[in-house]
Scaffold this motif. Sequence first.
Motif, PDB file in Angstrom:
ATOM      1  N   ASP A 173      42.555  33.616  31.602  1.00 59.98           N
ATOM      2  CA  ASP A 173      41.496  33.969  31.190  1.00 59.98           C
ATOM      3  C   ASP A 173      41.127  34.244  33.692  1.00 59.98           C
ATOM      4  OD1 ASP A 173      38.564  35.424  30.863  1.00 59.98           O
ATOM      5  OD2 ASP A 173      38.074  33.766  32.770  1.00 59.98           O
ATOM      6  N   SER A 174      41.020  35.304  33.535  1.00 59.04           N
ATOM      7  CA  SER A 174      41.138  34.757  35.428  1.00 59.04           C
ATOM      8  C   SER A 174      39.078  35.854  35.473  1.00 59.04           C
ATOM      9  CB  SER A 174      41.617  35.472  35.905  1.00 59.04           C
ATOM     10  OG  SER A 174      41.416  35.747  37.032  1.00 59.04           O
ATOM     11  N   SER A 176      36.678  38.220  36.957  1.00 56.67           N
ATOM     12  CA  SER A 176      36.650  38.942  38.275  1.00 56.67           C
ATOM     13  C   SER A 176      35.316  39.166  39.325  1.00 56.67           C
ATOM     14  CB  SER A 176      36.246  40.202  36.857  1.00 56.67           C
ATOM     15  OG  SER A 176      34.920  40.630  36.586  1.00 56.67           O
ATOM     16  N   GLN A 177      35.853  40.175  40.212  1.00 57.10           N
ATOM     17  CA  GLN A 177      35.094  40.462  41.126  1.00 57.10           C
ATOM     18  C   GLN A 177      33.810  40.390  40.521  1.00 57.10           C
ATOM     19  OE1 GLN A 177      35.037  39.635  44.042  1.00 57.10           O
ATOM     20  NE2 GLN A 177      33.441  39.926  44.543  1.00 57.10           N
ATOM     21  N   ALA A 203      35.360  34.351  43.835  1.00 62.61           N
ATOM     22  CA  ALA A 203      35.461  34.863  42.628  1.00 62.61           C
ATOM     23  C   ALA A 203      37.005  33.758  42.509  1.00 62.61           C
ATOM     24  CB  ALA A 203      36.060  36.208  42.224  1.00 62.61           C
ATOM     25  N   ASP A 204      37.290  33.732  43.197  1.00 57.45           N
ATOM     26  CA  ASP A 204      39.059  33.019  42.822  1.00 57.45           C
ATOM     27  C   ASP A 204      38.015  31.612  43.209  1.00 57.45           C
ATOM     28  OD1 ASP A 204      41.867  32.072  42.561  1.00 57.45           O
ATOM     29  OD2 ASP A 204      41.267  31.084  44.555  1.00 57.45           O
ATOM     30  N   ASP A 207      36.412  30.773  39.608  1.00 48.44           N
ATOM     31  CA  ASP A 207      37.401  30.682  38.509  1.00 48.44           C
ATOM     32  C   ASP A 207      37.648  29.195  38.608  1.00 48.44           C
ATOM     33  OD1 ASP A 207      39.187  32.282  36.399  1.00 48.44           O
ATOM     34  OD2 ASP A 207      40.448  31.662  37.914  1.00 48.44           O
ATOM     35  N   GLU A 232      34.577  37.612  30.885  1.00 49.45           N
ATOM     36  CA  GLU A 232      33.712  39.105  30.755  1.00 49.45           C
ATOM     37  C   GLU A 232      32.428  39.462  29.852  1.00 49.45           C
ATOM     38  OE1 GLU A 232      34.482  41.430  33.205  1.00 49.45           O
ATOM     39  OE2 GLU A 232      35.082  40.713  34.281  1.00 49.45           O
TER      40      GLU A 232
END
Length: 712
Positions: A173-174, A176-177, A203-204, A207, A232
């Motif tokens: 999972d990443s 999002s902005q 966001a990075d 994360d 999300e």
Amino acid sequence: MGDTASASTDIADAQALLSLCDDAYQQRRVPAFFDQIMVPEHDFVGADPALPAPDLTMWLPDTDWVGEIDLFNNDFGLSIGQTFESQQILDNFFAPAAPTETPDRTSRSRAATERGDEARRRSAIFEQSPWLWVPTRNQHAFSEHDGVTIDEQHIDIATSPHEPCSSIIAISDSLSQGARDRIFQLVSKTSASRIIIPSFPSADCLDKLIKVGIAKRMETDAWIHPYTFDSESSRLELLVALIAAGCICFGLPSVNRTGLVLQEIVRVALQNLTERDNSAFRDLQYLQASMIWLDIGAFCGYQRKMEIAESNLLQLVTAMRRAGRYDKVAYSSILPNIDDNADENERKWREWVQFESYKRLACHLFEHDMDMAMVKHRNPLHSYSEMSFPLPFSRSLWLAPSAEVWRSRMLSMSTIGGLPSLHGMLKDEDPITYLSPAVDSQVARSVYLHGVAAQIWEHSKQCALIHEDCDPSLQLWLRSRHQKIYNLLQRFSLPGDSTFAYTRTLHAFLQMYLHTSVDTITRFAGKCGEEEANRAYTLLQPWSQTKDARIAIYHAGQVLRAAREVPNHQLRGQDALMTHHSIMVLWTYSMMMSDRARRTGGNTPVRPAPSDASHGPKVFLDVHPSVNSDHVDAFIHKDVGKPCLTTIPSTTQDTLRGISSTEQVCDLRSPSQIMEIGVELLDAKHPEVERKIKPPLLRALCNLMEGLGRLR
């Protein structure tokens, strides 16, 4: 003549009565001291009967009770204190003369004064400990925080001095902005301008922190599933909680402080959520977010946060209990089928993960509650008898990265006989002795020990109500129960894997806890003031000469051995408190030894104890049991030998067998050196990290032990 005869008869009767009284008086003759003090210059019968016996009224203030004196402002403290002091003097006068002992009265008085001074100093030091917090008027959730500031250049997992993430779990999972912006909106709305947010991480960066927060759960009981996590669709409160958990794991003060700010954000946001929507109480992600902030707060080392986390635990326990998550009826059996299509298999997998998440959260919450009960000496909120749900499946099934892998592993694994529950394991020892491959053995062993901890707590409370005049059958039952629990712990075995290091620490701690009162130890150290410290001394001095005390200090040494095996940077929560309590038990025993030596080292020679420095071999308490088992047995059962600790971090058997240098041995008669060993142990678990940036709880514990160690 009749009057004369009558008078003679009366005189004779009076003389007979006097003679009878004199005979009775002689039979219960008191010492001459009492003749002179109690009835001076008075005949036995002629004493003034109007003089009352000594009682409280003799020392009440001489005040006109009907005058203008304000009754409620009248100070009775001094008079009442004088009352009991004077009553003690009278008790000493009336008591039979005791044989002369050594040391003499002057030495005893001097020793009592010294103990009082020491208790006062210990109490002053303990006021700075993590246990004592006095709320102030202007203190609130964000009063101790400046704002949310994270230097993103420092959020590098590979270079963090605290090794925040040792897991090899890859989370696909990443963040999002858009999710990042929603998190920022929640933070700013919840803080309501009470903190400064000059900039918010990208966001990075967030994360990375979220993945660290999830991966840290993998190192213990793994109660958040990494492969079905979706940022999300996750609640924002859960995302912020995971970010806070990730921040806490970094060895940078600025990042840690941000984690503590976010922990407060989560706490307040979850309260606001349940005010708006009561259905959140049954939502898994709400429960997980609550557990995370409670984990952070309970052992963060800040007094206010620790107390608030402890007081809010009941809400989460109640939510889980009312949702039926401790009962087996809440969990249905979900088994894959080789004929299931991809969608059906995916649905089953996610439903299975949901059930497993509840079970793992229930186990973690129960363990958290029992840890708090044992190390903070408060009543647990759970009952082990209500834990009837089946224990979690094995870690290989839990960490299956996809539905297909899960089905393949599930079909190849035998689940005959079903999964045991904590209730069943405590009722019958066989399930914990012969664990099925389908069960998560790490969780099963850990939750079983916490179930035994609950039984130890119950036993300690029952013992507190028993005294020497109680029913002998009740006393016999309690001794039998004590031996039964100790035998359970003695038979319990753990693999040598480092993943069980915390469980080994708990195992040794429970055996120590069973043979001593941690509450009395902390009271002696000054937690509840000077008076309680002196009262605890009167209980601990006779205890220190018993077999129970020798068993307790042996297992306290084994706690130190297990703590040294905990991987670096992981000893920071309840295991750190267990290590601290073990050091305190050893220190208290040492203090009692020193005090006894000082009191018996007067003018009259006494026979040396078997464990005197010049008698018996060294008995190392913190080495592997196989190293000096014969010496340990002789020390515990016969009080033969000199108890010692090692001052080297290595606990390998070959090294310990060769211990002979005095620089590597700590004699248990040195209280200050015991405290030094405790401080060195906690410091060594965070190598190359300065004290000022170590986890706050460890800093507080080290400072407390250093303060107590300097007293002598």
